[in-house]
Design a protein around this motif. Structure first.
Motif, PDB file in Angstrom:
ATOM      1  N   GLU A   1      29.437  55.027  34.444  1.00 42.90           N
ATOM      2  CA  GLU A   1      29.043  54.112  33.554  1.00 42.90           C
ATOM      3  C   GLU A   1      27.427  53.846  33.575  1.00 42.90           C
ATOM      4  OE1 GLU A   1      31.232  50.260  33.949  1.00 42.90           O
ATOM      5  OE2 GLU A   1      30.448  49.630  32.079  1.00 42.90           O
TER       6      GLU A   1
ATOM      7  N   GLU B   1      39.063  40.573  42.050  1.00 43.58           N
ATOM      8  CA  GLU B   1      38.721  39.123  41.789  1.00 43.58           C
ATOM      9  C   GLU B   1      39.234  38.838  40.478  1.00 43.58           C
ATOM     10  OE1 GLU B   1      34.710  40.458  40.728  1.00 43.58           O
ATOM     11  OE2 GLU B   1      35.077  40.186  38.434  1.00 43.58           O
TER      12      GLU B   1
ATOM     13  N   TYR C   1      39.955  36.949  36.857  1.00 44.54           N
ATOM     14  CA  TYR C   1      39.185  37.210  36.009  1.00 44.54           C
ATOM     15  C   TYR C   1      39.466  36.094  34.837  1.00 44.54           C
ATOM     16  CZ  TYR C   1      37.124  39.236  31.805  1.00 44.54           C
ATOM     17  OH  TYR C   1      36.072  39.165  30.478  1.00 44.54           O
TER      18      TYR C   1
ATOM     19  N   LYS D   1      32.142  39.863  36.625  1.00 43.75           N
ATOM     20  CA  LYS D   1      31.062  40.457  35.983  1.00 43.75           C
ATOM     21  C   LYS D   1      30.790  39.614  34.468  1.00 43.75           C
ATOM     22  CE  LYS D   1      30.436  44.906  38.006  1.00 43.75           C
ATOM     23  NZ  LYS D   1      31.178  46.144  37.806  1.00 43.75           N
TER      24      LYS D   1
ATOM     25  N   LEU E   1      26.683  44.358  33.257  1.00 44.78           N
ATOM     26  CA  LEU E   1      27.063  45.612  32.987  1.00 44.78           C
ATOM     27  C   LEU E   1      25.623  46.559  32.844  1.00 44.78           C
ATOM     28  CD1 LEU E   1      29.474  45.083  29.913  1.00 44.78           C
ATOM     29  CD2 LEU E   1      29.983  45.694  32.228  1.00 44.78           C
TER      30      LEU E   1
ATOM     31  N   VAL F   1      42.672  40.471  46.969  1.00 45.89           N
ATOM     32  CA  VAL F   1      42.589  38.758  46.752  1.00 45.89           C
ATOM     33  C   VAL F   1      44.024  38.555  47.068  1.00 45.89           C
ATOM     34  CG1 VAL F   1      42.289  36.657  45.537  1.00 45.89           C
ATOM     35  CG2 VAL F   1      40.701  38.728  45.547  1.00 45.89           C
TER      36      VAL F   1
ATOM     37  N   ASN G   1      46.716  34.036  43.851  1.00 50.32           N
ATOM     38  CA  ASN G   1      46.027  32.871  43.965  1.00 50.32           C
ATOM     39  C   ASN G   1      45.835  32.050  42.793  1.00 50.32           C
ATOM     40  OD1 ASN G   1      44.712  34.569  41.923  1.00 50.32           O
ATOM     41  ND2 ASN G   1      42.836  34.657  43.009  1.00 50.32           N
ATOM     42  N   ARG G   2      46.951  32.131  41.917  1.00 48.84           N
ATOM     43  CA  ARG G   2      47.117  31.352  40.670  1.00 48.84           C
ATOM     44  C   ARG G   2      47.922  30.237  40.922  1.00 48.84           C
ATOM     45  NH1 ARG G   2      44.659  33.709  35.637  1.00 48.84           N
ATOM     46  NH2 ARG G   2      43.216  35.052  36.177  1.00 48.84           N
TER      47      ARG G   2
END
Lengths: 391, 166, 185, 350
Positions: free
Chosen positions: A154, C53, C55, C62, C67, D52, D55-56
């Motif tokens: 990317e 993570e 989102y 991010k 980006l 993780v 976690n919700r």
């Protein structure tokens, strides 16, 4: 009761007890959309037949309809997991017809991209094999490290999978600053992580027992079905296109070609195919470090081909009439591209010779006598891409 | 023994079959010989039988439509180099089948390639005994036959791509 | 284990030795895998921290400016700079750009009435951005375009269709300007 | 399980007390531990895999198991219910939940404390394997068929070593009554059966391993969680049947680890005479609670170890698992039994 059975001949007797199982086209054990018609004797596969064609997108027809430059985008959709190889084969062929001289920097960038996608494709192969054997933690570790390679894609090209970064005559853009350091970092990191995978997975005895002597491909069968790439090297045929028919700047790279030695029990079994790819990742990391350190200066696109200076009229590229045939070593084997141009705005014919077709042809032979629990192991060890096989 | 000597050797084996030569450009140029479609089968058998050439890798069968003739190119990888054989056949009318001799009994790797070109170019491969090989139609052929096969074969020039691409 | 007794002629001792060695190496390699995963439990070093993570995470996820510079997000066309030359339409591999152009009443520039990009077909290859001379079509950093139907995936940047009467009025106005030879901006 | 300790007047009939007791065990022990364990397992495995984890739902995903249950319950089952399938699911449920009466959770928290109570879970496990196999056969699908066959095959292979190892512990304790098995062990780890002598330790390891094989639990899941069979028998189940099946699978895992803790890892014995002090000063009810917590903590630790093994190590093929059971677990369990018997006999002579 047993007297009656004896009267029937053994062939009929054999067939009477077999069960049939048709897997596909959507199934967890299959590498993609294909149908497997198996006849089973209990849990052991007696014979298997393969049917494909589910992923036929008419790639080669689409290339013939669109202008030359659009062919690049279609070429990298040939094999979504290792996109740059399709583009590279097409570019090498078209550059032969048009007679472009590729600057050294563009050649180095292309070599870096192809070695990076070889590493990422082989890592994806490790994920598939780990998934077929049920080692869940290994999947997450390898995918986490593969992200580093996708971030490099990317950073350089702007896309993670379908890069469409190569152009006829060079590459789309120069190397973004900081890319070379990130490549060196990634090489160091992945080499350290391979040691961790080995402790966790490769030297694990259960993995050895699950893959040793499973799905053995003898050198004769490999030759018979025209296998190339890591699958053939695991069976002992040391053919690598980067050595046999050098392209880009591979002659100046020193790397050795790992060949299957039968450490898992038999030459050419699933364990060998895994080890050959693991060693090839090591080799590719060596090449990447060498390429990154000796990056030549100069421009990245052969002069006169820039698209930015194109006016609306010259947008459509004109390739002189001619014909070319290029072979490269993709992560699955020998990928060849045969281009015929009649001088017009659109390619007359672009044909890809694809390695996954040979792996599919070898399947019926390989499936004989394996347990159905080993079916996912054999299918994932062959690293078949149905998108590539059906084009 | 480079590719050209291979072609001359073949020409001596089956007289008068290779009537023209050429070279396909590429990082590794591939010399090829034009072969008359009728005697292709005999030439290929002679090639397979010849141990000295030992062309045991049929790398690729590439079919292309040039003008209205279908041109089939067989790319071989022999011990000492690569060469190709090329034959053409002209279909009677745009959507008709064309027949070519099969090579799958000599090189098993040719089977999937022949199936692919059979479905997309409409080439019937004729076995050694003159009987047309019946290939199990994969999805592409089935799709084509089901919706009024009159549209012809997908990769031929006269095939119009409809659908919602635009 | 299964091939222990296949080899004829091996003595009882070598069989049991292989048997015990087999078990020990199995146990050893299982512990090896065990111990490799152990440090992850205690989060030692940066290698071991979580990679996934939630989102969109207000802190860590991010955002657009994280980006890389060249990442190819959704396309945006600045209609004022666009000259309606249609080179992007010609080059698009999946033909997902539709352009309709009309003549402006007063200036040499064109009135781009329709400029639609169909993101359900677009593969974000970036050829249109590369080919655009006035650089009016560019990649934004936005990548969130989930939609309920293909209709919503069509982004239109055009100035809007003009009615036939308006077209006739503009044509008449052009003749008048043409006679007086005034080239208004 | 005296009636008074549950606060009933002495005259109430016996069956009411046992019903309330059983429901109490379900409500207090089994369902909460199902929720806690599945959350703990997913968080622990996520930690291992640099993820993780849930976690919700709730703080750190604590209510994720409840969310899963509710989601499953609202889904409809795949096709109409035939009596044959109903029968096998009934067999399945009966085999599972009959053992609640015998589950040893504390010196006073046992409903049925007979001499042979240690063997009921063992037979229940065999009937469970039969029930799962026939449930698979009745699903008329390839996944169900092969899943069922594999569960049946593994149960046979795991049965012998599991039983023999149970004998080892019985030989040391002198009886198979839960209370005797527990009281023969000391409070500190050294006093536990597993660490009392090497043979008992081998018996402990083989007992846990053969239990996993017998009950097709995680590392040796025998086709219930494989990608070639899409989960074997559970592939065709959905909605409330799937939640029942999963609850059953978890309960069996929980039961086997509780039994392993009670027999080998010093059940609820508190070090020194802590037990008497607590029961006098604070009261018998809190002693029962402390003993319950002690057993559950050890059981959870054992289960987490097994889950850790199953997610990190690749899984063997079914024939390799049964091979392992016949050729390694059985001989070792017999050797452990001989050693334990000689050890106990020698001890008796001194």
């Amino acid at each position: 009761m047993s007297m009656a059975k004896e009267s029937r001949n053994s062939e009929e007797l054999m067939l009477a007890d077999l069960s049939h199982w048709e897997i596909g086209p959507y199934h967890g054990a299959l590498p993609g959309q294909m149908c497997l018609r198996l006849t089973l004797d209990g849990e052991v596969v007696v014979s298997g037949k393969v049917e494909t064609g589910f992923l036929h997108r008419g790639l080669e027809k689409a290339i013939e309809i669109h202008p030359w430059r659009a062919a690049i985008t279609y070429a990298d959709h040939l094999d979504p997991e290792a996109a740059v190889f399709g583009e590279l084969a097409l570019c090498l062929a078209v550059e032969q017809i048009a007679g472009y001289q590729i600057p050294a920097r563009a050649v180095a960038i292309r070599a870096i991209l192809s070695e990076l996608s070889r590493v990422s494709a082989h890592m994806l192969h490790m994920v598939k094999v780990a998934n077929s054997v049920g080692a869940e933690t290994m999947i997450h570790y390898v995918l986490r490290d593969r992200e580093r390679v996708l971030d490099l894609f990317e950073l350089l090209t702007g896309a993670r999978f379908s890069l469409s970064f190569l152009r006829f005559g060079g590459v789309r853009n120069d190397v973004t600053e900081g890319f070379i350091e990130r490549v060196l970092e990634a090489c160091v990191l992945i080499r350290a992580r391979i040691k961790e995978y080995n402790d966790l997975f490769t030297f694990n005895r259960t993995f050895l027992k699950r893959t040793s002597k499973v799905g053995v491909i003898t050198p004769e069968l490999a030759k018979k079905t025209g296998l190339t790439g890591p699958n053939a090297r695991a069976s002992g045929l040391p053919m690598d296109v980067r050595r046999a028919f050098p392209y880009l700047n591979y002659p100046s790279q020193d790397f050795d070609v790992p060949v299957g030695r039968g450490e898992g029990g038999a030459v050419g079994d699933a364990h060998d195919r895994f080890l050959v790819r693991l060693r090839e990742i090591g080799e590719s990391l060596g090449i990447l470090r060498h390429l990154a350190e000796s990056m030549p200066a100069g421009d990245f696109l052969c002069p006169g081909v820039e698209l930015d200076a194109a006016t609306p009229e010259t947008v459509a590229l004109q390739i002189p009439p001619g014909e070319a045939y290029a072979r490269i070593e993709s992560s699955r084997g020998l990928l060849s591209c045969h281009v015929i141009s009649d001088g017009g705005e659109r390619p007359a014919r672009v044909q890809f010779g694809v390695p996954s077709v040979a792996a599919l042809a070898a399947l019926p032979e390989v499936l004989k006598g394996i347990w159905i629990e080993d079916l996912p192991v054999v299918l994932s060890s062959l690293d078949i891409s149905l998108a590539e096989a059906d084009r | 023994m480079d590719a050209n000597t291979i072609l001359t050797k073949l020409n001596r084996a089956v007289p008068g079959v290779i009537f023209d030569r050429g070279r396909i450009a590429g990082p590794e140029p591939v010399p090829f010989g034009w072969v008359d479609g009728k005697s292709l089968r005999r030439l290929v058998e002679a090639l397979r039988a010849d141990q000295e050439i030992s062309a045991d890798h049929l790398e690729n069968i590439s079919v292309a439509q040039v003008g209205d003739a279908l041109m089939v190119t067989y790319f071989f990888r022999a011990a000492h180099g690569c060469f190709a054989l090329r034959a053409t056949a002209v279909p009677a009318e745009p959507n008709a089948w064309v027949s070519f001799p099969t090579v799958r009994d000599l090189w098993p790797m040719a089977a999937p390639m022949e199936n692919y070109s059979c479905e997309l170019f409409g080439i019937r491969f004729v076995g050694a005994d003159g009987v047309e090989l019946e290939i199990e139609a994969s999805l592409v052929l089935k799709a084509k036959d089901s919706e009024a096969g009159s549209r012809g074969f997908p990769l031929r020039k006269n095939f119009v791509v409809g659908g919602s691409s635009s | 284990m299964s091939d222990l007794n296949d080899k004829p002629g091996t003595s009882i001792f070598s069989t049991t030795k292989n048997y015990l060695v087999d078990i020990l190496s199995g146990f050893h390699s299982a512990c090896g895998s065990f111990m490799t995963a152990l440090p992850y439990l205690f989060g030692k070093g940066d290698l071991r921290k979580e990679v996934t993570e939630q989102y969109p995470d207000p802190i860590s996820s991010k955002t657009a400016d994280d980006l890389p510079p060249r990442s190819r997000g959704l396309l945006f066309n600045d209609i004022d700079r666009c000259t309606g030359c249609k080179s992007c339409q010609k080059i698009c591999p999946t033909d997902c750009i539709q352009i309709e152009v009309d003549q402006r009443p007063d200036s040499a520039k064109v009135w781009v009435s329709v400029f639609d990009i169909d993101f359900s077909n677009c593969v974000f290859c970036g050829l249109c951005v590369e080919v655009c001379q006035p650089q009016s079509i560019t990649h934004t950093r936005n990548y969130e375009r989930a939609a309920y139907g293909p209709k919503e995936l069509v982004a239109s940047f055009g100035r809007g269709k003009i009615t036939p009467e308006q077209k006739a009025k503009w044509a008449a106005q052009r003749e008048r300007n043409g006679e007086e030879g005034i080239m208004s901006p | 399980m005296s009636a008074e300790s549950l606060g009933f007047s002495p005259g109430t009939p016996e069956w009411i007390v046992s019903i309330v007791g059983l429901l109490g065990v379900y409500a207090v022990v089994i369902f909460p531990s199902v929720a806690l364990m599945s959350w703990l397992e997913r968080k622990l495995i996520a930690d291992f895999q640099a993820r993780v984890g849930p976690n919700r739902a709730g703080p750190a995903g604590f209510f994720q198991p409840i969310a899963d249950l509710l989601k499953l319950l609202q889904k409809d089952t795949r096709y109409h219910w035939s009596w044959r399938e109903g029968l096998w699911l009934a067999v399945h449920t009966m085999a599972l939940y009959s053992t609640v009466a015998v589950i040893p959770l504390g010196s006073s928290l046992i409903f049925v404390n007979t001499d042979m109570s240690a063997f009921l879970p063992f037979w229940a496990a065999l009937v469970l394997a039969l029930g799962t196999m026939l449930l698979g056969f009745s699903q008329k699908s390839v996944n169900g068929w092969f899943g069922g066959v594999r569960v049946g095959v593994q149960a046979l292979a795991g049965a012998l070593p599991a039983l023999v190892c149970m004998l080892c512990a019985g030989v040391r304790a002198g009886s198979f009554r839960w209370t005797d098995l527990a009281s023969s062990q000391g409070g500190l780890p050294l006093g536990w059966t597993a660490f009392s002598n090497p043979f008992q330790f081998v018996a402990f390891v083989v007992f846990v391993a053969s239990g996993l094989v017998l009950l097709s639990i995680a590392p040796t899941s025998g086709g219930l969680s494989r990608i070639d069979l899409h989960g074997g028998v559970s592939a065709e189940l959905s909605g409330r049947r799937l939640s029942l099946f999963r609850l059953g699978r978890f309960y069996v895992f929980f039961l086997w680890s509780v039994i392993a803790v009670v027999i080998f890892l010093g059940a609820w014995i508190l070090p020194g005479n802590l037990a008497e002090i607590i029961s006098q000063q604070i009261g018998p009810f809190s002693l029962a609670v402390i003993e319950l917590v002690c057993v559950l903590v050890k059981a959870y630790a054992l289960m987490m170890g097994v889950v850790w093994l199953s997610r990190v190590v690749p899984h063997g093929r079914v024939d390799q698992i049964t091979n392992f059971a016949w050729r390694v677990l059985s001989p070792f369990s017999l050797a452990a039994l001989m050693g334990a018997a000689i050890w106990a006999g020698w001890r008796a002579l001194l």
